[in-house]
Design an enzyme around this catalytic site. Sequence first.
Site, PDB file in Angstrom:
ATOM      1  N   MET A   1      82.296  40.094  47.906  1.00 19.96           N
ATOM      2  CA  MET A   1      83.551  39.432  47.531  1.00 19.96           C
ATOM      3  C   MET A   1      84.576  39.622  48.645  1.00 19.96           C
ATOM      4  O   MET A   1      84.608  40.643  49.300  1.00 19.96           O
ATOM      5  CB  MET A   1      84.088  40.069  46.241  1.00 19.96           C
ATOM      6  CG  MET A   1      85.108  39.203  45.532  1.00 19.96           C
ATOM      7  SD  MET A   1      85.936  40.110  44.234  1.00 19.96           S
ATOM      8  CE  MET A   1      84.894  39.756  42.846  1.00 19.96           C
ATOM      9  N   CYS A   2      85.397  38.630  48.870  1.00 20.42           N
ATOM     10  CA  CYS A   2      86.514  38.719  49.804  1.00 20.42           C
ATOM     11  C   CYS A   2      87.607  37.797  49.277  1.00 20.42           C
ATOM     12  O   CYS A   2      87.357  36.967  48.404  1.00 20.42           O
ATOM     13  CB  CYS A   2      86.135  38.238  51.197  1.00 20.42           C
ATOM     14  SG  CYS A   2      85.014  39.345  52.086  1.00 20.42           S
ATOM     15  N   GLY A   3      88.798  37.957  49.819  1.00 16.59           N
ATOM     16  CA  GLY A   3      89.870  37.027  49.489  1.00 16.59           C
ATOM     17  C   GLY A   3      90.270  36.271  50.737  1.00 16.59           C
ATOM     18  O   GLY A   3      90.318  36.858  51.819  1.00 16.59           O
TER      19      GLY A   3
END
Lengths: 303, 235
Positions: A1-3
Site C-alpha cells: 500500500m502507498c498513498g
Amino acid sequence: MCGIAGLYLKNERLRPRLGELFTPILVELTDRGPDSAGIAVYRDPVAENAVKLTVHHADQGFAWDGLVRHLKEGLGVEVADHPHDTHHVLVLDGKVDADAAAALVEAYDPGLQVMSAGHVIEIYKEMGLPAEVARRFDAKGMAGTHAVGHTRMATESAVTTAGSHPFSTGLDLCLVHNGSLSNHNGLREKLKRNGVPPFRTDNDTEVAAAYLAWRMKEGRTLHEALQDGLNDLDGFYTFVAGTADGFAVMRDPIACKPAVLAETDDYVAFGSEYRALVRLPGIEHAKVWEPEPAVVYSWGGRA
Amino acid sequence: MATPSTATPENIVSLDLADQSLREVNGALQEARAGYYRVRNPRGVHALACGLDGPIEVEIDGHAGYYLAGMNKEARVTVQGSAGVGVAENMMSGEVWVQGDASQSAGATAHGGLLVVEGNASARCGISLKGADIVVKGSVGHMSCFMAQAGRLVVLGDAGDSLGDSLYEARLYVRGNVKSLGADCVEKPMRDEHLKELDELLARARCEGVSASEFRRYGSARSLYNFKTDNIGFY
C-alpha cells in the site's frame, strides 16, 4: 500500500498557496504510507540556459561549499546553493548539460545523490512520517504551479531515502506509483541498453520513470508515453506524473489501486482516497470521479 | 425486516464529525433502535455508519469514504454524495442509498437488503454477493458480480468487461451493453418470473419509467463450479 497525491493549479492566484493546499493531502495519506514521503514541486523556473539540480546528502555536516567550488571550476558556471535540510537546490547559471552536471555531482562524493534535474522541478524525499518530512522541507510554504507527492509503505525494495518517491530520471519529469511492477528487472536491462541515465536503486518505480523518460526522449508526449506503458509495464499501478508544465494520471487495466480525481475551474487534484482532498477550497462543488482503468488523463502544455 | 421510521423535522438527531470522533458517531448510531440521524461533515471518512443494528434512518450529508454502512442490519442509510470502496459491504438487511457514484466493490459479500446507487458503480460491484439486491442506475465497471453466489444485480446502464465471472447463482439484469461476459456467465431467457421480480426491484429502487422488458438476464452456465472427476488431473 502507498498513498499518492497531486495538485495542478489552473488558477494563477492559487500558486502562492500550492504548499499550503498540497501538504494536508499528503499528510492525510499517512495511513497508506508511514515509511517515507516525498514531494516534487514545480516552482521558480531558472533561466533558459541554466540548470536546477536537487541534490541529497544524508550527512548534515557535509561541506557543500566544497561541492559548489568543484562545480564552478569543473563547469565554468555560476552556482547558487539553496539549502533545505538534507537537500540542496543548486542553480547552475551558464551553458551546461544537465546530465553532465549531475554526473559531476555524484562523482564528487559517494554520499551525494541527484534527486532531480531540470528548469523547474525540485524533489524532496526522506524516511519518516509524511508530516515530519513535510515539516523538514517547509512544504506548507512552497509556492508553485503543481506538486506531486507520495507516502510509502514499502513492499518491494528497501526503505531508504533513495527508494522513496517521487522518482525522476528525465529533465523536469517525475513519477509516483502505488502498486508494484512484475517485469521491472527485464525492462531495466532493456532500458540500460537504450542509454537511459544510470539507475540508482533496485526499485520498480524507478524503472517506470526511466521508461517514461526514454519514451519522451523518443519524441512522445507524457500522455503518449503513459499510453505506451500500458503495453510495456506489467503489474499493478496507479501513476501520477509531472512535467515542467503538465500533469497526468493513469491506472492499470485492472484498476487494482485506488484513485480519486477532483477538478474545478481552479485546480485538478489527485488523491489515493477522497478523504485526502476534503480540505481543498470548493471541493464540495468539484467534479469528483474515479479515473477509468487503462485511460490516460492529462492536463497542461507538454503533457 | 422492520420498516425504518418516518422522519419528521423535529426529531432529527444531528451528529457532526467536525466536533465528534468517528467512534462517538458510530457508537451513537449502533446503539440507536429508532429515529432519524443526520451526520454532517463526513469528509470521506472510512467505516462510517458500520454495524448498525436497528430500524433507524441515517442521512450522510456529503461524500463518504470506504466501507460506508458495512454489515448494516435494518437501518436505511442515505449518502448525499458519493461513497468509497466497499459501500454496504456484508450488508445483512436494510437499505443503503448512494445519491452519487460508488467506488469499487460496492455491496461486496452482502447477504441481504437493498443497495441503490443513483450514479455509477466502478469495478467489482457485487463481488461475492451472497443474497442482497443491488440496483445501479448508471453503469458498473469490470468484473462486477465476480463469484456472486446469490442475490440480484440490476444495471440500468452498461456493464464493463467480464461481467459475472465465475458466477454461482446470482441473477444479473442489464439494460445497456455488456462489454464482455466473464467465464461461465451466459445470457439467459427472461421468463415471466424474471420480469415480475425485476419490476418489483425497479419499483423498490424508484426507477420511474423503466420497464423490466428493456433488460437482458445473465446467469451461470454452471459448468465451472462443480467438482468434476474428469478434471482430477488439473487440481
